[in-house]
Design a protein around this motif. Structure first.
Motif, PDB file in Angstrom:
ATOM      1  N   HIS A 169      -9.635 -18.441 -87.142  1.00  0.00           N
ATOM      2  CA  HIS A 169      -9.495 -18.491 -85.815  1.00  0.00           C
ATOM      3  C   HIS A 169      -8.298 -19.349 -85.302  1.00  0.00           C
ATOM      4  N   LEU A 170      -7.496 -18.573 -84.403  1.00  0.00           N
ATOM      5  CA  LEU A 170      -6.739 -19.402 -83.620  1.00  0.00           C
ATOM      6  C   LEU A 170      -6.758 -19.110 -82.045  1.00  0.00           C
ATOM      7  N   PRO A 171      -5.911 -19.822 -81.282  1.00  0.00           N
ATOM      8  CA  PRO A 171      -6.109 -19.506 -79.814  1.00  0.00           C
ATOM      9  C   PRO A 171      -5.647 -18.104 -79.469  1.00  0.00           C
ATOM     10  N   THR A 172      -6.110 -17.593 -78.775  1.00  0.00           N
ATOM     11  CA  THR A 172      -6.052 -16.122 -78.458  1.00  0.00           C
ATOM     12  C   THR A 172      -4.517 -16.000 -77.781  1.00  0.00           C
ATOM     13  N   GLY A 173      -3.893 -15.055 -78.367  1.00  0.00           N
ATOM     14  CA  GLY A 173      -2.629 -14.762 -77.862  1.00  0.00           C
ATOM     15  C   GLY A 173      -1.502 -15.568 -78.660  1.00  0.00           C
ATOM     16  N   SER A 174      -1.758 -16.255 -79.647  1.00  0.00           N
ATOM     17  CA  SER A 174      -0.954 -17.253 -80.503  1.00  0.00           C
ATOM     18  C   SER A 174      -0.052 -16.519 -81.409  1.00  0.00           C
ATOM     19  N   ARG A 175       0.787 -17.099 -81.803  1.00  0.00           N
ATOM     20  CA  ARG A 175       1.611 -16.289 -83.179  1.00  0.00           C
ATOM     21  C   ARG A 175       1.226 -17.348 -84.320  1.00  0.00           C
ATOM     22  N   MET A 176       0.731 -16.627 -85.406  1.00  0.00           N
ATOM     23  CA  MET A 176       0.343 -17.245 -86.500  1.00  0.00           C
ATOM     24  C   MET A 176       1.328 -17.889 -87.437  1.00  0.00           C
ATOM     25  N   LEU A 177       1.293 -18.914 -88.072  1.00  0.00           N
ATOM     26  CA  LEU A 177       2.138 -19.453 -88.892  1.00  0.00           C
ATOM     27  C   LEU A 177       1.576 -19.562 -90.416  1.00  0.00           C
ATOM     28  N   PRO A 178       1.917 -18.846 -91.313  1.00  0.00           N
ATOM     29  CA  PRO A 178       1.213 -19.105 -92.388  1.00  0.00           C
ATOM     30  C   PRO A 178       1.365 -20.425 -93.225  1.00  0.00           C
ATOM     31  N   ASN A 179       0.267 -20.704 -94.015  1.00  0.00           N
ATOM     32  CA  ASN A 179       0.373 -21.942 -94.880  1.00  0.00           C
ATOM     33  C   ASN A 179       0.770 -21.489 -96.116  1.00  0.00           C
ATOM     34  N   GLU A 180       1.965 -21.620 -96.460  1.00  0.00           N
ATOM     35  CA  GLU A 180       2.246 -21.387 -97.690  1.00  0.00           C
ATOM     36  C   GLU A 180       1.896 -22.481 -98.930  1.00  0.00           C
ATOM     37  N   GLU A 181       1.566 -23.755 -98.359  1.00  0.00           N
ATOM     38  CA  GLU A 181       1.208 -24.744 -99.440  1.00  0.00           C
ATOM     39  C   GLU A 181      -0.530 -25.091 -99.478  1.00  0.00           C
ATOM     40  N   GLY A 182      -1.163 -24.394 -98.803  1.00  0.00           N
ATOM     41  CA  GLY A 182      -2.356 -24.710 -98.323  1.00  0.00           C
ATOM     42  C   GLY A 182      -3.074 -23.613 -97.932  1.00  0.00           C
ATOM     43  N   VAL A 183      -4.415 -23.996 -97.028  1.00  0.00           N
ATOM     44  CA  VAL A 183      -5.164 -22.840 -96.438  1.00  0.00           C
ATOM     45  C   VAL A 183      -4.848 -22.587 -95.079  1.00  0.00           C
ATOM     46  N   ALA A 184      -5.360 -23.699 -94.165  1.00  0.00           N
ATOM     47  CA  ALA A 184      -5.523 -23.432 -92.945  1.00  0.00           C
ATOM     48  C   ALA A 184      -4.091 -23.043 -92.495  1.00  0.00           C
ATOM     49  N   PRO A 185      -4.113 -21.984 -91.338  1.00  0.00           N
ATOM     50  CA  PRO A 185      -2.729 -21.671 -91.029  1.00  0.00           C
ATOM     51  C   PRO A 185      -2.286 -22.546 -89.701  1.00  0.00           C
ATOM     52  N   GLY A 186      -1.213 -22.411 -89.266  1.00  0.00           N
ATOM     53  CA  GLY A 186      -0.543 -22.840 -88.032  1.00  0.00           C
ATOM     54  C   GLY A 186      -0.440 -22.041 -86.919  1.00  0.00           C
ATOM     55  N   CYS A 187       0.017 -22.404 -85.933  1.00  0.00           N
ATOM     56  CA  CYS A 187       0.406 -21.365 -84.905  1.00  0.00           C
ATOM     57  C   CYS A 187       1.303 -21.860 -83.747  1.00  0.00           C
ATOM     58  N   VAL A 188       1.700 -20.903 -82.984  1.00  0.00           N
ATOM     59  CA  VAL A 188       2.685 -21.204 -81.876  1.00  0.00           C
ATOM     60  C   VAL A 188       1.948 -20.737 -80.550  1.00  0.00           C
ATOM     61  N   VAL A 189       1.800 -21.548 -79.524  1.00  0.00           N
ATOM     62  CA  VAL A 189       1.093 -21.144 -78.220  1.00  0.00           C
ATOM     63  C   VAL A 189       2.198 -21.430 -77.051  1.00  0.00           C
ATOM     64  N   ASP A 190       2.966 -20.438 -76.765  1.00  0.00           N
ATOM     65  CA  ASP A 190       3.924 -20.783 -75.561  1.00  0.00           C
ATOM     66  C   ASP A 190       4.887 -21.731 -76.219  1.00  0.00           C
ATOM     67  N   SER A 191       5.114 -23.102 -76.184  1.00  0.00           N
ATOM     68  CA  SER A 191       6.305 -23.626 -76.841  1.00  0.00           C
ATOM     69  C   SER A 191       5.437 -24.654 -77.735  1.00  0.00           C
TER      70      SER A 191
END
Length: 230
Positions: free
Chosen positions: A116-138
């Motif tokens: 689950h991520l904030p709606t409309g966000s850009r997903m950032l994959p986690n190459e070293e773990g599990v939980a992804p990150g994201c970009v929302v606006d700036s």
């Protein structure tokens, strides 16, 4: 480019964990000519995270948030960032697809909330773990585990750029209070920013937008202070 860094975690505020993420991010951003103007640590409390993210998003060109990602009870950052933008959180199809394609994970078998991520966000994959990150606006949301945070920042590092700066350092045994005339003098003589950092000795750091100015300003200081071998 003006940036704020927000680190999330009760363990940081309690002193249980050293806040190396903030130091590392500030170094990386400064090397890219970005001005880091705020570093703030907030507890694992949704309202506090949301309030700081909302305030800094309005004030700065970008905000980097680290920590509090995942499905456990105190991982509140995604919900807080979504709240800061008046959005909800929902399963993100890019997260599900990434897990299905990597490391044998199935996006549908992970702990609830991981995808689950904030709606409309850009997903950032986690190459070293599990939980992804994201970009929302700036606002860039990164993991708190240092190895995961560094790998994820590398994915977006090119999105941070500013005017290149150059530094030079002079270390002196003189007390800081006796250096005021030289500190004023170097700034009058050269177009530089000056930092003064007392300790066992005093470290004077000059910063300029071209290497020759930084070098010349440091040489000017070295001729006028009692030097400590660097």
């Amino acid at each position: 480019m003006r940036v704020a860094v927000v680190t999330v975690g009760d363990e940081l505020l309690a002193g249980d964990t050293e806040n190396t993420n903030a130091t590392w991010l500030c170094e990386q951003l400064t090397e890219r000519g970005v001005r880091v103007e705020r570093v703030t640590t907030v507890p694992d409390r949704l309202a506090d995270i949301a309030r700081v993210v909302n305030e800094y998003n309005a004030e700065y060109d970008a905000v980097l948030v680290t920590g509090g990602l995942g499905p456990t009870h105190d991982d509140l950052t995604m919900d807080a960032v979504a709240a800061a933008f008046g959005r909800g959180v929902a399963e993100h199809p890019d997260v599900v697809a990434w897990f299905d394609d990597h490391d044998g994970y199935s996006g549908t078998d992970l702990a609830e909330g991981t995808t689950h991520l904030p709606t409309g966000s850009r997903m950032l994959p986690n190459e070293e773990g599990v939980a992804p990150g994201c970009v929302v606006d700036s606002v860039y949301v990164l993991p708190g585990v240092p190895s995961e945070m560094k790998a994820m920042f590398d994915q977006v590092a090119d999105e941070f750029a500013g005017e290149q700066t150059y530094t030079a350092t002079v270390t002196t045994s003189e007390p800081e209070s006796t250096l005021l005339d030289r500190m004023r003098g170097v700034q009058a003589e050269f177009d530089v920013q000056l930092g003064s950092y007392p300790g066992e000795n005093v470290r004077l750091k000059v910063t300029a937008t071209d290497p020759e100015t930084a070098k010349s300003a440091a040489a000017w200081l070295r001729e006028r202070v009692d030097l400590v071998e660097e």
